[in-house]
Design an enzyme around this catalytic site. Structure first.
Site, mmCIF file in Angstrom:
data_model
loop_
_atom_site.group_PDB
_atom_site.id
_atom_site.type_symbol
_atom_site.label_atom_id
_atom_site.label_comp_id
_atom_site.label_asym_id
_atom_site.label_seq_id
_atom_site.Cartn_x
_atom_site.Cartn_y
_atom_site.Cartn_z
ATOM 1 N N HIS A 121 -13.104 -3.899 -14.301
ATOM 2 C CA HIS A 121 -14.290 -4.569 -14.842
ATOM 3 C C HIS A 121 -14.877 -5.441 -13.729
ATOM 4 C CE1 HIS A 121 -16.384 -7.614 -17.324
ATOM 5 N NE2 HIS A 121 -16.357 -6.741 -18.311
ATOM 6 N N ASP A 197 -5.405 -8.183 -15.175
ATOM 7 C CA ASP A 197 -6.487 -8.386 -16.132
ATOM 8 C C ASP A 197 -6.003 -7.816 -17.466
ATOM 9 O OD1 ASP A 197 -8.631 -8.089 -17.806
ATOM 10 O OD2 ASP A 197 -9.965 -7.196 -16.307
ATOM 11 N N GLN A 200 -7.959 -6.089 -22.080
ATOM 12 C CA GLN A 200 -7.950 -4.955 -23.022
ATOM 13 C C GLN A 200 -6.543 -4.562 -23.449
ATOM 14 O OE1 GLN A 200 -10.536 -3.902 -24.501
ATOM 15 N NE2 GLN A 200 -12.215 -4.592 -23.210
ATOM 16 N N LYS A 223 -11.587 -11.031 -27.826
ATOM 17 C CA LYS A 223 -11.253 -9.604 -27.937
ATOM 18 C C LYS A 223 -9.998 -9.384 -28.783
ATOM 19 C CE LYS A 223 -13.267 -8.511 -23.433
ATOM 20 N NZ LYS A 223 -14.500 -7.800 -23.781
ATOM 21 N N CYS A 363 -19.872 -2.914 -17.594
ATOM 22 C CA CYS A 363 -19.457 -3.833 -16.519
ATOM 23 C C CYS A 363 -18.428 -3.173 -15.603
ATOM 24 C CB CYS A 363 -18.895 -5.139 -17.077
ATOM 25 S SG CYS A 363 -20.091 -6.062 -18.025
HETATM 26 C C1 LIG Z 1 -11.089 -5.074 -18.740
HETATM 27 C C2 LIG Z 1 -11.923 -6.305 -18.905
HETATM 28 N N1 LIG Z 1 -11.769 -7.320 -18.059
HETATM 29 C C3 LIG Z 1 -12.488 -8.448 -18.167
HETATM 30 C C4 LIG Z 1 -13.423 -8.611 -19.149
HETATM 31 C C5 LIG Z 1 -14.206 -9.882 -19.212
HETATM 32 O O1 LIG Z 1 -13.886 -10.593 -20.349
HETATM 33 P P1 LIG Z 1 -14.746 -11.885 -20.766
HETATM 34 O O2 LIG Z 1 -16.174 -11.454 -20.794
HETATM 35 O O3 LIG Z 1 -14.200 -12.240 -22.106
HETATM 36 O O4 LIG Z 1 -14.487 -12.929 -19.730
HETATM 37 C C6 LIG Z 1 -13.640 -7.580 -20.056
HETATM 38 C C7 LIG Z 1 -14.689 -7.694 -21.098
HETATM 39 O O5 LIG Z 1 -15.279 -6.733 -21.528
HETATM 40 C C8 LIG Z 1 -12.864 -6.393 -19.941
HETATM 41 O O6 LIG Z 1 -13.024 -5.378 -20.789
#
Ligand SMILES: Cc1ncc(COP(=O)(O)O)c(C=O)c1O
Length: 408
Positions: A121, A197, A200, A223, A363
């Site tokens: 992401h 990260d 998910q 999430k 993203c």
């Molecule tokens: C794999 C992953 N990393 C990071 C993020 C970023 O999360 P946040 O927008 O809650 O900071 C997301 C959000 O869609 C994501 O799917």
């Protein structure tokens, strides 16, 4: 086994009609819905206990502080961190990863490397781009094989020049779950710091940061049935002790003099300003809610939905599904395209049928460039989704195809 019908009663938002059809919410990778238990906990906090934490000696301030710090302990247990010193409240995964990359700027020097994957992401790419730009370090990518992380590519690139490895536990586009424990062992063998990260993965499976042995782990409350604006950065105490605070101000200081200041101990040295108290308390309520269902039951439920819907989607002629076909490696995220229909048109057509999916680059533009597609649609599942939701998705895709004369 998880009782979806009972769970659905906890989410009144799901019980509504959208475009004359019952809502089928399949945009859970973007954000999940919140159960009554979370909404009521936040309400109760504001109705009864609201006060600023850590500062007051009056009863409400003590209650609010106790609830906030109890929330931290709930999160610690949930991810099995060794100590609450290692659990920092942040705004979410993005902030958490930015903080780690800021730490990396203190550590990296020219010639060092940061290893990430092409499925990351943006929030696990851009902070590293910035850290590398400022330090002269090099950002190196691991690519894919058969829709999953190419472990051979990772092995080749993981040399002792790599100082940080930062990989998603589960991809928000491909749906694949990466072997984090194995990668962490490999990273530690070359002396690299392992960052994960977990945006998910944390909502969908049991996380044990000590078993994984990761050095940093980031996730977002929204999430995982929790509120927006709250997330967590887990970090091993030895690194958090070394790491400078990223933000400065009230709450995080021990003493302040005219020209200098000293910091509170962990975890508070990182939490400058009035924290998101209601958010932390709401997140802890979400954790309690998920744990009552059971993380293993949640994972099994979503695996069951994927096993049910995947072959049905595969059977739709003209539908391209991205990511590994090995369902054992997948979480509840499926990205797809229908012929050459633009995914925004596809998502709009599905919305006419009441089915909410995401469309766009998710993203993850480097991944889509690598896959050579400008955008995809994406369905993502959670605890309240049913096989009937899967059938509705398949049905809506068939209708969309017919509407466009099946010309794919
Ligand atoms: C794999 C992953 N990393 C990071 C993020 C970023 O999360 P946040 O927008 O809650 O900071 C997301 C959000 O869609 C994501 O799917």
């Amino acid at each position: 086994m998880l009782d979806v019908e009972v769970i659905r009663k906890d989410f009144p938002i799901l019980d509504q009609i959208v475009n004359d059809e019952p809502l089928v919410y399949l945009d859970n990778a973007a954000t999940t819905q919140k159960p009554l238990a979370v909404l009521e906990t936040i309400n109760r906090y504001y109705e009864n206990d609201n006060a600023n934490v850590h500062r007051g000696v009056h009863t409400l301030a003590e209650r609010a502080t106790a609830s906030y710090e109890t929330a931290r302990e709930t999160i610690r247990k949930f991810i099995n961190a060794g100590s609450t010193k290692e659990v920092l409240f942040t705004r979410g995964t993005t902030t958490s990863l930015n903080w780690v990359a800021r730490f990396a700027e203190e550590v990296l020097t020219e010639g060092d490397q940061v290893l990430i994957s092409v499925m990351e992401h943006h929030s696990n790419i851009i902070p590293w781009q910035e850290a590398c730009r400022k330090t002269g370090a090099e950002l190196v990518y691991v690519y894919l094989k058969d829709g999953s992380l190419d472990m051979d590519d990772l092995r080749v690139k993981l040399t002792d020049r790599v100082k940080f490895v930062s990989i998603a536990h589960a991809s928000n586009v491909l749906g694949v779950v990466n072997p984090i424990k194995e990668i962490t062992q490999m990273a530690h063998q070359v002396g690299a710091i392992m960052v994960v990260d977990g945006a998910q993965s944390t909502p969908h499976m049991k996380i044990d940061v000590q078993d994984l042995d990761v050095d940093f782990f980031a996730f977002s409350g929204h999430k995982m049935a929790g509120p927006t604006g709250i997330g967590v950065l887990y970090g091993k105490e030895k690194y958090l002790e070394q790491m400078s605070p990223v933000e400065f101000g009230g709450e995080m200081i021990d003493f302040v003099y005219e020209q200098s200041a000293s910091w509170k101990e962990l975890p508070w040295k990182f939490e400058a300003g009035t924290p998101n108290m209601a958010g932390a308390i709401g997140l802890a309520a979400a954790v309690d809610y998920l744990e009552k269902i059971g993380m293993d039951a949640i994972e099994a439920h979503e695996q069951g939905l994927i096993a049910y819907v995947y072959p049905k989607l595969q059977a739709i002629e003209g539908l391209t599904i991205y990511g590994s076909q090995d369902l054992a490696q997948r979480s509840g995220v499926i990205a797809f395209n229908l012929g050459d229909l633009h995914p925004h048109d596809l998502a709009t057509a599905l919305d006419y049928e009441g089915v909410a999916v995401r469309a766009g680059h998710h993203c993850a533009q480097p991944l889509l460039q690598y896959l050579d597609v400008p955008a995809t649609a994406r369905a993502s599942f959670y605890i309240y989704n049913t096989k009937a939701d899967c059938d509705k998705l398949v049905d809506a895709l068939q209708k969309t195809k017919e509407f466009f004369n099946g010309t794919f």
